[in-house]
Design an enzyme around this catalytic site. Structure first.
Site, PDB file in Angstrom:
ATOM      1  N   SER A   1       0.849  -1.188   0.000  1.00  0.00           N
ATOM      2  CA  SER A   1       0.000   0.000   0.000  1.00  0.00           C
ATOM      3  C   SER A   1       0.886   1.240   0.000  1.00  0.00           C
ATOM      4  O   SER A   1       1.986   1.223   0.571  1.00  0.00           O
ATOM      5  CB  SER A   1      -0.878   0.036   1.248  1.00  0.00           C
TER       6      SER A   1
ATOM      7  N   TYR B   1      -1.662  -0.367  10.115  1.00  0.00           N
ATOM      8  CA  TYR B   1      -1.835  -0.895   8.749  1.00  0.00           C
ATOM      9  C   TYR B   1      -0.638  -0.473   7.890  1.00  0.00           C
ATOM     10  O   TYR B   1      -0.067  -1.288   7.155  1.00  0.00           O
ATOM     11  CB  TYR B   1      -3.145  -0.350   8.174  1.00  0.00           C
TER      12      TYR B   1
HETATM   13  P1  NAP Z   1     -11.561  -5.308   0.078  1.00  0.00           P
HETATM   14  O1  NAP Z   1     -12.448  -4.939  -1.045  1.00  0.00           O
HETATM   15  O2  NAP Z   1     -11.930  -4.948   1.477  1.00  0.00           O
HETATM   16  O3  NAP Z   1     -11.246  -6.866  -0.023  1.00  0.00           O
HETATM   17  C1  NAP Z   1     -10.411  -7.476   0.917  1.00  0.00           C
HETATM   18  C2  NAP Z   1     -10.274  -8.927   0.557  1.00  0.00           C
HETATM   19  O4  NAP Z   1      -9.380  -9.551   1.521  1.00  0.00           O
HETATM   20  C3  NAP Z   1     -11.583  -9.675   0.625  1.00  0.00           C
HETATM   21  O5  NAP Z   1     -11.658 -10.532  -0.487  1.00  0.00           O
HETATM   22  C4  NAP Z   1     -11.485 -10.469   1.919  1.00  0.00           C
HETATM   23  O6  NAP Z   1     -12.181 -11.703   1.905  1.00  0.00           O
HETATM   24  C5  NAP Z   1      -9.993 -10.734   1.967  1.00  0.00           C
HETATM   25  N1  NAP Z   1      -9.539 -11.102   3.315  1.00  0.00           N
HETATM   26  C6  NAP Z   1      -9.532 -10.343   4.441  1.00  0.00           C
HETATM   27  N2  NAP Z   1      -9.048 -11.055   5.478  1.00  0.00           N
HETATM   28  C7  NAP Z   1      -8.728 -12.275   5.000  1.00  0.00           C
HETATM   29  C8  NAP Z   1      -8.183 -13.453   5.567  1.00  0.00           C
HETATM   30  N3  NAP Z   1      -7.860 -13.521   6.868  1.00  0.00           N
HETATM   31  N4  NAP Z   1      -7.988 -14.530   4.763  1.00  0.00           N
HETATM   32  C9  NAP Z   1      -8.308 -14.493   3.452  1.00  0.00           C
HETATM   33  N5  NAP Z   1      -8.852 -13.409   2.854  1.00  0.00           N
HETATM   34  C10 NAP Z   1      -9.050 -12.315   3.622  1.00  0.00           C
HETATM   35  O7  NAP Z   1     -10.115  -4.656  -0.109  1.00  0.00           O
HETATM   36  P2  NAP Z   1      -9.269  -4.173  -1.383  1.00  0.00           P
HETATM   37  O8  NAP Z   1      -9.301  -2.709  -1.400  1.00  0.00           O
HETATM   38  O9  NAP Z   1      -9.627  -4.937  -2.595  1.00  0.00           O
HETATM   39  O10 NAP Z   1      -7.817  -4.579  -0.854  1.00  0.00           O
HETATM   40  C11 NAP Z   1      -7.044  -5.618  -1.408  1.00  0.00           C
HETATM   41  C12 NAP Z   1      -5.597  -5.385  -1.002  1.00  0.00           C
HETATM   42  O11 NAP Z   1      -5.165  -4.118  -1.510  1.00  0.00           O
HETATM   43  C13 NAP Z   1      -5.378  -5.336   0.503  1.00  0.00           C
HETATM   44  O12 NAP Z   1      -4.156  -5.967   0.832  1.00  0.00           O
HETATM   45  C14 NAP Z   1      -5.281  -3.848   0.786  1.00  0.00           C
HETATM   46  O13 NAP Z   1      -4.518  -3.573   1.942  1.00  0.00           O
HETATM   47  C15 NAP Z   1      -4.604  -3.361  -0.476  1.00  0.00           C
HETATM   48  N6  NAP Z   1      -4.780  -1.929  -0.742  1.00  0.00           N
HETATM   49  C16 NAP Z   1      -5.997  -1.421  -1.049  1.00  0.00           C
HETATM   50  C17 NAP Z   1      -6.108  -0.065  -1.306  1.00  0.00           C
HETATM   51  C18 NAP Z   1      -7.406   0.590  -1.669  1.00  0.00           C
HETATM   52  O14 NAP Z   1      -7.460   1.827  -1.706  1.00  0.00           O
HETATM   53  N7  NAP Z   1      -8.466  -0.152  -1.946  1.00  0.00           N
HETATM   54  C19 NAP Z   1      -4.986   0.763  -1.222  1.00  0.00           C
HETATM   55  C20 NAP Z   1      -3.774   0.192  -0.892  1.00  0.00           C
HETATM   56  C21 NAP Z   1      -3.677  -1.145  -0.664  1.00  0.00           C
HETATM   57  P3  NAP Z   1     -13.808 -11.754   2.080  1.00  0.00           P
HETATM   58  O15 NAP Z   1     -14.357 -11.282   0.758  1.00  0.00           O
HETATM   59  O16 NAP Z   1     -14.112 -13.166   2.346  1.00  0.00           O
HETATM   60  O17 NAP Z   1     -14.126 -10.838   3.199  1.00  0.00           O
END
Ligand code: NAP
Length: 253
Positions: free
Chosen positions: A148, A162
């Site tokens: 991130s 985080y």
């Molecule tokens: P999201 O829409 O909240 O999705 C998170 C995903 O992680 C979901 O599929 C969830 O599964 C899964 N998850 C959470 N805990 C888990 C566990 N213990 N075991 C297996 N799966 C788990 O988030 P996103 O924005 O797509 O984020 C994806 C990645 O990108 C993350 O690592 C996040 O830190 C990173 N990121 C996101 C952003 C942003 O702005 N969106 C920015 C920087 C980094 P369920 O569907 O079953 O709940």
């Protein structure tokens, strides 16, 4: 065991929603057989797997908490059985915890974020290296960790824990890349900025995406697909000389 696909088999943790789902869709389009991991939300993960299969691709959804060694091992064994040797791992599963200052944060929440974002990445990468490394008789592979922009911005007042967890992901990416570079495995990270997914509302601040999205130099938040594309590029042969890198994809933040 079914026949192998042209580009191999990829495991995408947290692949049912958000950035993971965009990556799973694009990987399937590029010919990967896809294992879509989820933790709780079986509906979107199963629906995505069905969508990929209906379009002629190969996919299955598998529930596992990435922080649980036993569940991760069962998931990798299921992938071995369904698609043969894993060729790519996208360590995407992650969470922020509730927005607050550190001194107001719940200790159990801090533990959980570090467990999923750091231990989960280590545990899945460990299982992948055991299968991919030429040292263990594997044929090589690629790992992409989703970090991130928080790792360099620090996220004060929001979720410094985080940011710290993603700093660990960056260090791990550099170290593991060097450790396995001679064994046919490349390891890189993509560090997204502000991307339109449910993660912002889940952090307890539904307006965060719109508010901070406006301050991004490029003028808007990113789309999940704008992270999936660089991830697939890092997985591809076009990036064959790239390892140990953390690619910030932030619209200029
Ligand atoms: P999201 O829409 O909240 O999705 C998170 C995903 O992680 C979901 O599929 C969830 O599964 C899964 N998850 C959470 N805990 C888990 C566990 N213990 N075991 C297996 N799966 C788990 O988030 P996103 O924005 O797509 O984020 C994806 C990645 O990108 C993350 O690592 C996040 O830190 C990173 N990121 C996101 C952003 C942003 O702005 N969106 C920015 C920087 C980094 P369920 O569907 O079953 O709940």
């Amino acid at each position: 065991m079914s026949a192998r696909s042209a580009t191999g088999a990829v495991l995408i943790t947290g692949g049912g929603r958000g950035i993971g789902a965009a990556t799973a869709r694009l990987a399937a389009k590029r010919g990967y057989a896809v294992c879509i991991n989820y933790a709780n939300a079986s509906g979107p993960a199963e629906a995505l797997a069905a969508e990929i299969r209906q379009a002629g691709g190969r996919a299955f959804a598998h529930r596992a908490d990435v922080a649980r060694q036993d569940e991760v091992e069962t998931m990798f064994t299921a992938l071995d059985r369904e698609f043969g040797p894993i060729t790519a791992l996208v360590n995407n599963a992650g969470l922020t915890g509730q927005i607050s200052r550190l001194d107001a944060a719940e200790p159990e929440m801090l533990r959980r974020v570090i467990e999923v974002n750091v231990l989960g990445v280590l545990t899945c990468a460990r299982a992948a290296v055991k299968r991919m490394s030429t040292r263990h008789g594997g044929a090589g592979g690629v790992i992409v960790n989703i970090s991130s922009a928080a790792s360099t911005l620090g996220s004060p007042g929001e979720y410094v824990w985080y940011a710290a967890s993603k700093g660990a992901v960056d260090s791990f990416t550099i170290g593991l890349a060097k450790e396995v570079a001679g064994e046919g495995i490349r390891v890189n990270a993509v560090a997204p900025g502000m991307i339109a997914t449910e993660i912002h509302a889940s952090s307890g601040d539904a307006g965060r995406l719109e508010r901070i999205g406006k301050t991004v130099p490029i003028g808007r938040p990113g789309e999940a697909n704008e992270i999936a594309e660089p991830v697939l590029w890092l997985m591809s042969d076009e990036a064959r000389y790239i390892t140990g890198e953390v690619l910030r994809v932030t619209g200029g933040r």
